[in-house]
Design a protein around this motif. Structure first.
Motif, PDB file in Angstrom:
ATOM      1  N   TYR A  46      61.797  47.685 -23.643  1.00  0.00           N
ATOM      2  CA  TYR A  46      61.138  47.418 -22.365  1.00  0.00           C
ATOM      3  C   TYR A  46      60.436  48.663 -21.831  1.00  0.00           C
ATOM      4  O   TYR A  46      60.267  48.815 -20.620  1.00  0.00           O
ATOM      5  CB  TYR A  46      62.174  46.934 -21.339  1.00  0.00           C
ATOM      6  CG  TYR A  46      62.998  45.786 -21.839  1.00  0.00           C
ATOM      7  CD1 TYR A  46      62.467  44.500 -21.902  1.00  0.00           C
ATOM      8  CD2 TYR A  46      64.297  45.982 -22.294  1.00  0.00           C
ATOM      9  CE1 TYR A  46      63.209  43.443 -22.378  1.00  0.00           C
ATOM     10  CE2 TYR A  46      65.049  44.926 -22.772  1.00  0.00           C
ATOM     11  CZ  TYR A  46      64.499  43.665 -22.811  1.00  0.00           C
ATOM     12  OH  TYR A  46      65.241  42.625 -23.280  1.00  0.00           O
ATOM     13  N   LYS A  47      60.020  49.565 -22.713  1.00  0.00           N
ATOM     14  CA  LYS A  47      59.492  50.854 -22.262  1.00  0.00           C
ATOM     15  C   LYS A  47      58.256  50.695 -21.387  1.00  0.00           C
ATOM     16  O   LYS A  47      58.057  51.469 -20.461  1.00  0.00           O
ATOM     17  CB  LYS A  47      59.223  51.787 -23.438  1.00  0.00           C
ATOM     18  CG  LYS A  47      58.203  51.304 -24.429  1.00  0.00           C
ATOM     19  CD  LYS A  47      58.091  52.273 -25.583  1.00  0.00           C
ATOM     20  CE  LYS A  47      57.255  51.653 -26.685  1.00  0.00           C
ATOM     21  NZ  LYS A  47      57.243  52.474 -27.862  1.00  0.00           N
ATOM     22  N   GLY A  48      57.422  49.704 -21.644  1.00  0.00           N
ATOM     23  CA  GLY A  48      56.253  49.470 -20.795  1.00  0.00           C
ATOM     24  C   GLY A  48      56.647  49.072 -19.384  1.00  0.00           C
ATOM     25  O   GLY A  48      56.091  49.566 -18.398  1.00  0.00           O
ATOM     26  N   TRP A  49      57.623  48.173 -19.284  1.00  0.00           N
ATOM     27  CA  TRP A  49      58.093  47.737 -17.970  1.00  0.00           C
ATOM     28  C   TRP A  49      58.800  48.863 -17.228  1.00  0.00           C
ATOM     29  O   TRP A  49      58.678  48.991 -15.998  1.00  0.00           O
ATOM     30  CB  TRP A  49      59.027  46.538 -18.097  1.00  0.00           C
ATOM     31  CG  TRP A  49      58.317  45.280 -18.462  1.00  0.00           C
ATOM     32  CD1 TRP A  49      58.386  44.621 -19.652  1.00  0.00           C
ATOM     33  CD2 TRP A  49      57.412  44.531 -17.647  1.00  0.00           C
ATOM     34  NE1 TRP A  49      57.580  43.513 -19.621  1.00  0.00           N
ATOM     35  CE2 TRP A  49      56.964  43.430 -18.400  1.00  0.00           C
ATOM     36  CE3 TRP A  49      56.930  44.698 -16.357  1.00  0.00           C
ATOM     37  CZ2 TRP A  49      56.076  42.499 -17.902  1.00  0.00           C
ATOM     38  CZ3 TRP A  49      56.035  43.759 -15.863  1.00  0.00           C
ATOM     39  CH2 TRP A  49      55.620  42.681 -16.622  1.00  0.00           C
ATOM     40  N   VAL A  50      59.542  49.674 -17.968  1.00  0.00           N
ATOM     41  CA  VAL A  50      60.238  50.800 -17.344  1.00  0.00           C
ATOM     42  C   VAL A  50      59.223  51.803 -16.803  1.00  0.00           C
ATOM     43  O   VAL A  50      59.361  52.296 -15.675  1.00  0.00           O
ATOM     44  CB  VAL A  50      61.211  51.471 -18.339  1.00  0.00           C
ATOM     45  CG1 VAL A  50      61.764  52.768 -17.790  1.00  0.00           C
ATOM     46  CG2 VAL A  50      62.340  50.524 -18.698  1.00  0.00           C
ATOM     47  N   ALA A  51      58.176  52.085 -17.578  1.00  0.00           N
ATOM     48  CA  ALA A  51      57.127  53.008 -17.116  1.00  0.00           C
ATOM     49  C   ALA A  51      56.424  52.445 -15.883  1.00  0.00           C
ATOM     50  O   ALA A  51      56.170  53.173 -14.914  1.00  0.00           O
ATOM     51  CB  ALA A  51      56.128  53.263 -18.238  1.00  0.00           C
ATOM     52  N   LEU A  52      56.128  51.155 -15.913  1.00  0.00           N
ATOM     53  CA  LEU A  52      55.489  50.519 -14.760  1.00  0.00           C
ATOM     54  C   LEU A  52      56.394  50.580 -13.524  1.00  0.00           C
ATOM     55  O   LEU A  52      55.926  50.857 -12.415  1.00  0.00           O
ATOM     56  CB  LEU A  52      55.137  49.068 -15.089  1.00  0.00           C
ATOM     57  CG  LEU A  52      54.407  48.289 -14.009  1.00  0.00           C
ATOM     58  CD1 LEU A  52      53.022  48.887 -13.785  1.00  0.00           C
ATOM     59  CD2 LEU A  52      54.295  46.831 -14.406  1.00  0.00           C
ATOM     60  N   ALA A  53      57.667  50.357 -13.710  1.00  0.00           N
ATOM     61  CA  ALA A  53      58.613  50.420 -12.595  1.00  0.00           C
ATOM     62  C   ALA A  53      58.704  51.838 -12.030  1.00  0.00           C
ATOM     63  O   ALA A  53      58.736  52.025 -10.808  1.00  0.00           O
ATOM     64  CB  ALA A  53      59.995  49.943 -13.036  1.00  0.00           C
ATOM     65  N   LEU A  54      58.726  52.831 -12.914  1.00  0.00           N
ATOM     66  CA  LEU A  54      58.786  54.215 -12.442  1.00  0.00           C
ATOM     67  C   LEU A  54      57.511  54.602 -11.698  1.00  0.00           C
ATOM     68  O   LEU A  54      57.573  55.236 -10.640  1.00  0.00           O
ATOM     69  CB  LEU A  54      59.027  55.167 -13.615  1.00  0.00           C
ATOM     70  CG  LEU A  54      60.426  55.147 -14.211  1.00  0.00           C
ATOM     71  CD1 LEU A  54      60.503  56.037 -15.439  1.00  0.00           C
ATOM     72  CD2 LEU A  54      61.451  55.582 -13.186  1.00  0.00           C
ATOM     73  N   LEU A  55      56.360  54.214 -12.232  1.00  0.00           N
ATOM     74  CA  LEU A  55      55.103  54.510 -11.550  1.00  0.00           C
ATOM     75  C   LEU A  55      55.016  53.787 -10.217  1.00  0.00           C
ATOM     76  O   LEU A  55      54.541  54.357  -9.224  1.00  0.00           O
ATOM     77  CB  LEU A  55      53.919  54.137 -12.442  1.00  0.00           C
ATOM     78  CG  LEU A  55      53.667  55.057 -13.627  1.00  0.00           C
ATOM     79  CD1 LEU A  55      52.554  54.499 -14.509  1.00  0.00           C
ATOM     80  CD2 LEU A  55      53.315  56.446 -13.154  1.00  0.00           C
ATOM     81  N   GLY A  56      55.443  52.542 -10.187  1.00  0.00           N
ATOM     82  CA  GLY A  56      55.446  51.797  -8.930  1.00  0.00           C
ATOM     83  C   GLY A  56      56.357  52.424  -7.895  1.00  0.00           C
ATOM     84  O   GLY A  56      56.012  52.514  -6.712  1.00  0.00           O
ATOM     85  N   THR A  57      57.510  52.866  -8.333  1.00  0.00           N
ATOM     86  CA  THR A  57      58.455  53.509  -7.420  1.00  0.00           C
ATOM     87  C   THR A  57      57.869  54.796  -6.849  1.00  0.00           C
ATOM     88  O   THR A  57      57.973  55.062  -5.648  1.00  0.00           O
ATOM     89  CB  THR A  57      59.782  53.806  -8.150  1.00  0.00           C
ATOM     90  OG1 THR A  57      60.322  52.581  -8.644  1.00  0.00           O
ATOM     91  CG2 THR A  57      60.781  54.476  -7.233  1.00  0.00           C
TER      92      THR A  57
END
Length: 82
Positions: A46-57
């Motif tokens: 899920y590395k793409g989703w994790v990166a998106l979540a971190l950027l969103g945060t």
């Protein structure tokens, strides 16, 4: 009637074992490397989703203090003017 299966000494030895395990695992590290690597292996698909979540945060944390300024502009420039 309640039925007991162990004695007080059994319970004490269990508590001592838990305390000993906690003392052995508490080496002062704030982050356990093995645990962190294990979590990363679960997150890898899920590395793409994790990166998106971190950027969103980070984006929400950065833009959060701007909210009062945006409300001020909305009130002063658009609502009060009429």
């Amino acid at each position: 009637m309640a039925q007991t299966t162990g004695t007080a000494s059994d319970e004490t030895s269990k508590q001592d074992a838990v305390k000993q395990d906690a003392a052995q695992n508490d080496d002062g590290n704030k982050l356990d490397g093995r645990l962190f690597r294990r979590i990363l292996t679960f997150l890898l698909p899920y590395k793409g989703w994790v990166a998106l979540a971190l950027l969103g945060t980070l984006a929400v944390a950065f833009l959060g203090p701007l909210r009062p300024k945006l409300v001020q502009v909305a009130i002063d420039a658009h609502i009060v003017v009429g």
